[in-house]
Each structure stands twice: as C-alpha cells, then as structure tokens.
Design an enzyme around this catalytic site. Structure first.
Site: not given
Lengths: 158, 96
Positions: B19-21
């Site tokens: 889960l990135h930006l």
C-alpha cells in the site's frame, strides 16, 4: 531506510524560487542532473514521467509536504532530491494547503520495495512537527542536510 | 472517544507493491466522508485513518495484515466502505 541511503547530497535546495508544480519538479530534476545522477538525454523524459504521475493524483500529502516521484529505467538505484520553499507552492494537495517541503523520489522499476521504504521513512519523520518546522526554517542546503542527518540518528520523535 | 461500540475488520494486503501513496490518498478521501473516529492498526501501531503521513509510515507490504477500526455513529458503514475499497484496490501499470 535512512535519508542518507537515497538523498543525493548535491540535490538539496534551500530556497525554491518557483511557484508552480512544473517549476518545482523541473528545478529538482535539474539538481539531480547537475549532481551527475541522471543523464542529459533522460532529463525531459523524467520530468514528463513525474508530471504524468501527478496527473493521476497529486502527491501533496498534506501538512505542507509533497513527494513527487516516478519509476524510471535509467536509474540503477533509488535517488532522491529535497527542496524547501519559503513561500509555499500550490500543489493541489489533499488538504488544499500550500506545499513547503518536497521530497522527490526516482526509483528503478524493479525495486518497488525500496520506494515504499523511502516513503515510509519520509512520512514517519515528517510526522514530527519540530522536524517540519526546522526544515521550513532552513536557510542553506547544509542546514537541511544537518536536519536529515539528525533524523537519521533519531534526534526527532518516532 | 465517541459513543458506540468499536467496529473492526481486517485486510491482508494483496497489491504486489504494497500500500503506497495513491491507495492511501484515496483511502483518506473516503475516510473523510464519515464522522466516526477511524484508525488503522498494524502490529499494534495505531494510525489516524485521515492522515496520509500517518498511514504511509506504517509500511503495509504485500501479505501483511492491517485492521481498520472505527467508533461512532457511522462506524460500521465507514469500516465496510474502507475495507471494501482496500479489497477492491488494484494497481494500475504506472508506478505509485
């Protein structure tokens, strides 16, 4: 991952003179070019890739911070640039506030984990209000590097 | 603390890049639609579900378990919507 692992020390800007999103991105990529970290013929392509990523949704994450980034095959390892704007730049941030602190990340496409670790580090450090305040007040690149080094050595909160 | 019981549901991260930006930005925008106090918990670290800085710093990689927890009048709806978003999230080709 620490700031020292990805921040290019010659690509730290204490007083951004531009007030547009593209101006910020161009200035920061130029600092990586001048530092010899990216090739001349990749310069425009990298700017374009970062702007394209911004079109998918601003990387202005609120509290005066933005993390413009892209993956790019021309870099062999994750590299980062840091810039501070005294006036702040309208960056279409999540909270609508102007952005003062910019952390740019360019990573090789096959290393998504490094990108995530760097984002984690930046966001963890920037949760500390003192750290943000001191960065915004920094007058020279040396001041900024000093603060980043302090953060790497756990001088700020969590 | 708001009144009402605590509602929580877990999610195992499926997206290859973690889960990135971008997913967290969308998550925060969704969370802002609810009145409940909402937190994301991972390995006993608690984060404000409306702070991208806070969420990014937990570092949720593929295969890791996170819990969305809410308390307040619309807690159930908030948790259902946020878990529904995470379960359905798919990365598009361009990087985070």
């Amino acid at each position: 991952m620490k700031f020292a692992d990805f921040v290019v020390r010659e690509a730290v800007i204490a007083d951004l003179k531009t007030d547009t999103k593209e101006g910020v991105i161009r200035t920061m990529v130029k600092s990586l070019l001048d530092a010899g970290k990216i090739a001349d013929d990749e310069f425009e392509g990298i700017i374009k890739a970062i702007m394209k990523r911004e079109e998918l949704g601003s990387t202005g994450i609120g509290r005066g911070v933005a993390v413009p980034h892209t993956k790019h095959p021309s870099v062999k390892k994750l590299i980062g640039a840091v810039a501070v704007s005294r006036e702040g730049v309208d960056f279409d941030s999540l909270d609508g506030e102007k952005v003062h602190l910019f952390f740019m990340l360019i990573s090789p496409p096959d290393r998504p984990g490094d990108h995530l670790r760097a984002l984690e580090n930046v966001s963890r450090q920037l949760r500390d209000d003192q750290f943000c305040k001191f960065l915004k007040q920094a007058k020279t690149p040396a001041d900024i590097l000093h603060l980043l080094d302090d953060a790497d050595h756990n001088q700020f909160g969590s | 603390m708001s009144e009402g019981s605590v509602v929580h549901r877990s999610h195992t991260v499926k997206v290859p890049n973690g889960l990135h930006l971008r997913p967290w930005m969308q998550f925060v925008k969704l969370a802002q639609n609810y009145k409940a106090r909402i937190e994301v918990v991972k390995d006993s670290v608690r984060c404000d579900a409306r702070s991208v800085l806070s969420l990014l710093s937990v570092g949720a990689g593929r295969g890791e378990l996170i819990v969305v927890e809410a308390q307040g009048e619309d807690a159930q709806a908030a948790v259902d919507a946020l878990i529904g978003f995470l379960d359905g999230y798919e990365d598009i080709e361009e990087s985070s």
